[in-house]
Each structure stands twice: as structure tokens, then as C-alpha cells.
Scaffold this motif. Structure first.
Motif, PDB file in Angstrom:
ATOM      1  N   ASN A 130       0.533  -1.403  -0.486  1.00  0.00           N
ATOM      2  CA  ASN A 130      -0.302   0.338   0.255  1.00  0.00           C
ATOM      3  C   ASN A 130       0.844   1.006   0.244  1.00  0.00           C
ATOM      4  O   ASN A 130       1.195   2.204   1.387  1.00  0.00           O
ATOM      5  N   LYS A 271     -15.223   7.282  -8.062  1.00  0.00           N
ATOM      6  CA  LYS A 271     -13.958   5.558  -8.283  1.00  0.00           C
ATOM      7  C   LYS A 271     -13.821   6.025  -9.818  1.00  0.00           C
ATOM      8  O   LYS A 271     -14.726   5.740 -11.144  1.00  0.00           O
ATOM      9  N   TYR A 315      -6.994   2.019  -4.701  1.00  0.00           N
ATOM     10  CA  TYR A 315      -7.960   0.828  -4.042  1.00  0.00           C
ATOM     11  C   TYR A 315      -8.141   0.027  -4.353  1.00  0.00           C
ATOM     12  O   TYR A 315      -8.121  -1.073  -3.527  1.00  0.00           O
ATOM     13  N   GLU A 316      -7.764  -1.074  -5.249  1.00  0.00           N
ATOM     14  CA  GLU A 316      -8.224  -2.095  -5.972  1.00  0.00           C
ATOM     15  C   GLU A 316      -7.985  -2.227  -7.177  1.00  0.00           C
ATOM     16  O   GLU A 316      -7.445  -1.030  -7.887  1.00  0.00           O
ATOM     17  N   ARG A 318      -8.380  -5.959  -9.807  1.00  0.00           N
ATOM     18  CA  ARG A 318      -9.059  -7.324 -10.269  1.00  0.00           C
ATOM     19  C   ARG A 318      -8.014  -7.798 -11.913  1.00  0.00           C
ATOM     20  O   ARG A 318      -7.771  -7.123 -12.173  1.00  0.00           O
ATOM     21  N   ALA A 329      -8.685 -10.527  -6.931  1.00  0.00           N
ATOM     22  CA  ALA A 329      -9.124  -9.725  -6.785  1.00  0.00           C
ATOM     23  C   ALA A 329      -7.953  -9.105  -4.758  1.00  0.00           C
ATOM     24  O   ALA A 329      -7.283  -9.000  -4.098  1.00  0.00           O
ATOM     25  N   GLU A 331      -6.842  -5.192  -2.854  1.00  0.00           N
ATOM     26  CA  GLU A 331      -7.947  -3.994  -1.728  1.00  0.00           C
ATOM     27  C   GLU A 331      -6.191  -3.427  -1.373  1.00  0.00           C
ATOM     28  O   GLU A 331      -6.389  -3.867  -0.116  1.00  0.00           O
TER      29      GLU A 331
END
Length: 355
Positions: A130, A271, A315-316, A318, A329, A331
Motif C-alpha cells: 500500500n 471511483k 484502492y483495488e 482485479r 482481487a 484492496e
């Protein structure tokens, strides 16, 4: 080279004359501490001198050859020639005094196998962190380490508990701007790096971001533009612009999550989903359509006085089905300062199902 590292001792009794090739002097007829490293699959078939140069990057090639001649570097407890080919599972033994200078380097001086960033996922092929705010991924200013340098040092120190190879150097697999936070993939093996590169080329990874923009985005929009770098002589910072043709195609989906106000100015939490990964893609396309990121003055946003200049978070991601152990996925939680900013704008992050 698999850094399954455990020091051991071997008595050396050969005459040792002090050479002029950079190898330290004064070692003769005494106990010498050795470290051993197990070759991994990615070392298989490589010349010994090239593998050793990864371990001793500050030594001249003549110094490495001198150590090989005198038995201070061995494979499977046997003296070797520089052109000897390493096989997976071979044990490389290196006199500890040869590694002393490398171990003293600032990036590895702590001796602790600790990465100072939140690890989201890690296996033998990938490291996913992160990313914090205001840290460069590949190039940092004077006196500052980039993420790539810090992760490479962690990889080498992690060899004591299973790094993959000395012939392989980990690196970031995609870009995040210095002031963007969130999911960042690093390669942890050559196989992982090649797989990720194929997925990027085929647009097989779906990347999602959250950003705070100026204005009210009332409904979902899909943007497709051509982007090129601005003609800018500044060496340290570049912006991009939207052009009618001739640039690189950038595709972005924008979906409003919630709206609020900041110092009387309307703002929207959006988003963003991207299938391409162009430089400043979200920042440029959002600004072009009248929704610059709040605080992103490089693209027309109003200046703010907060802990971050602007708020953009990956943030994500996939991920398609794979045999490398990646989940479908991953996150990354929002940073504290991003959450605090949402509260200031009266956007309650706890009321959003995607955060």
C-alpha cells in the motif's frame, strides 16, 4: 540465488599474499566465517562470475577472480572458475569478509528483514504494498531512497528467509505517481514479472482508484482520449495534455460515489476504473472534462492546505485467473489523511460500500 543464508566456518591455511585487486588483505591461516547461498531456478545456467557480481556489486571483476582463485568463493565446497555454470540447488559459499562492505551499505544497515510499508500480499512471485503518499517509486531526490531501492534492499535481506535469486532484481511492475497512494505491485520472480507484463499488454488487469474532484459529477461517464506529454523543459516534473490524435489512447470510467463541499466548493468522491495506464491519465482526463482533482494545481485544481496536495488512491486491482497464487482481487485501505479529508467534506467513508 536463493538466500537460504546460514553462516558457517571453515579453516583456511593457504598462503595469502596481499593483492592489488581490491580484495582485503591480512587473511592467512585463521578461521574465516563463510556464508552460504542456495541457487534458485532463475540462477540455473548462469555463469558463476555473473551471479557473484550480483552479490558483490562494489567489487571489481578482478577482485572477484582473485577471490575465486584463492578459494574464498566456492560452489558445493569446491573451487571453481569464473566461467563455471551454476545449477539450481548449488550452494555458493562466500567468505564473510568479502560481504562486510556490502552489509554496511546504508540501505541494508539495519540488518532487519522489515519493510517500512504496509504489505497487502506477498508470495514467491509478487510483493504488493500500500504505497504511501509523497514517495517516488523509481527516482528519489538527493538523500532519499525510492521505493524501488528500498524494496530491492528488502529482497536481498529477505534472502535469509527465502528470496528467489541473486540473478534477479525486483522492481515495480507499473507506475504510481509520487503523490498517489495505494496498490503497487513489485516483481518477486522472473516468472511473476513476465506474467504481469503479459497481463498489462493484454489489459487483463482492472485497476480502480478513488479521487476527490472539484465539481459535482452527477452520473457515470466513460472517457476515451489521446494523451501526450507537454513540451516542458523541466527535468523533474512533466504534465500531459489531451490531443485530438497522435497520442496514446487512454480509457477511463468515472462513477460518482458521494458528493460534499470543501470550503464552500462542491466536490465529488469518484471511483475511476482504468484499463490503460498512461502517465497522469486520471488527472488529465478529469481536468479536461471540468473535474480536476481538488488541490491538483498542475491540472487546474484549486490549491488546498492539507496533509496531501491532492487525494488519489489506487484502492483495488482485479486479477484474472492464474497459477501464480494471486487472488482474484486485492484492496488497499484508504490512508488516514484521505479518510480525514472525506470527513471534512462531509463525505462519510463509512457510508460508502466500496471503501
Amino acid at each position: 540465488m536463493n538466500l537460504q543464508c546460514a553462516p558457517f566456518f571453515r579453516r583456511l591455511v593457504w598462503p595469502f599474499a596481499c593483492p592489488d585487486d581490491g580484495i582485503r588483505c591480512g587473511i592467512q591461516s585463521r578461521n574465516v566465517e563463510f556464508r552460504k547461498f542456495e541457487a534458485g531456478p532463475e540462477d540455473d545456467g548462469r555463469r558463476a562470475d555473473r551471479v557473484i557480481r550480483r552479490l558483490l556489486p562494489d567489487e571489481r571483476l578482478s577482485s572477484v577472480y582473485g577471490a575465486l582463485r584463492k578459494g574464498f568463493i566456492r560452489i558445493n565446497d569446491k573451487r571453481i572458475k569464473p566461467e563455471t555454470h551454476v545449477a539450481s540447488g548449488d550452494v555458493l559459499s562466500v567468505a564473510d569478509f568479502l560481504l562486510a562492505q556490502k552489509d554496511a551499505a546504508p540501505a541494508e544497515s539495519s540488518g532487519k528483514n522489515v519493510l517500512p510499508y504496509e504489505i497487502i500480499f506477498k508470495n514467491e512471485h509478487f510483493l504488493v504494498i500500500n504505497k504511501p503518499y509523497d514517495i517516488s517509486v523509481q527516482q528519489a531526490g538527493a538523500g532519499r531512497l525510492s521505493l524501488a531501492e528500498t524494496v530491492a534492499a528488502y529482497y536481498r535481506s529477505a534472502g535469509k528467509s527465502g528470496a528467489a535469486s541473486l540473478s534477479f532484481t525486483p522492481g515495480p511492475l507499473h507506475r504510481l505517481d509520487r503523490k498517489t497512494t495505494g496498490i503497487l505491485f513489485f516483481s518477486w520472480s522472473l516468472e511473476g514479472a513476465q506474467w504481469f507484463s503479459r497481463q498489462m499488454a493484454a489489459h487483463g488487469l482492472e485497476k480502480k482508484y478513488l479521487a476527490l474532484v472539484q465539481g459535482i459529477l452527477s452520473s457515470a461517464e466513460e472517457w476515451e482520449d489521446f494523451i501526450e506529454k507537454e513540451d516542458d523543459s523541466r527535468p523533474s516534473f512533466h504534465t500531459v495534455r489531451i490531443v485530438q490524435s497522435g497520442g496514446k489512447c487512454a480509457h477511463t470510467e468515472a462513477e460518482p460515489v458521494s458528493s460534499g463541499t470543501y470550503n464552500g466548493r462542491p466536490v465529488t468522491l469518484v471511483k475511476f476504473t482504468i484499463s490503460t495506464g498512461r502517465m497522469h491519465q486520471i488527472r488529465a482526463q478529469a481536468a479536461f472534462r471540468g473535474f480536476p482533482l481538488l488541490g491538483d494545481t498542475a491540472y487546474g485544481g484549486a490549491a488546498i492546505h492539507e496533509k496531501q496536495d491532492f487525494f488519489l488512491h489506487a484502492y483495488e486491482v482485479r486479477i484474472p485467473g492464474n497459477t501464480l497464487g494471486l487472488p482474484r482481487a486485492l484492496e488497499a485501505p484508504l490512508p488516514v489523511f484521505f479518510n480525514n479529508m472525506l470527513n471534512k467534506t462531509l463525505i462519510n467513508p463509512e457510508n460508502s460500500s466500496i471503501i
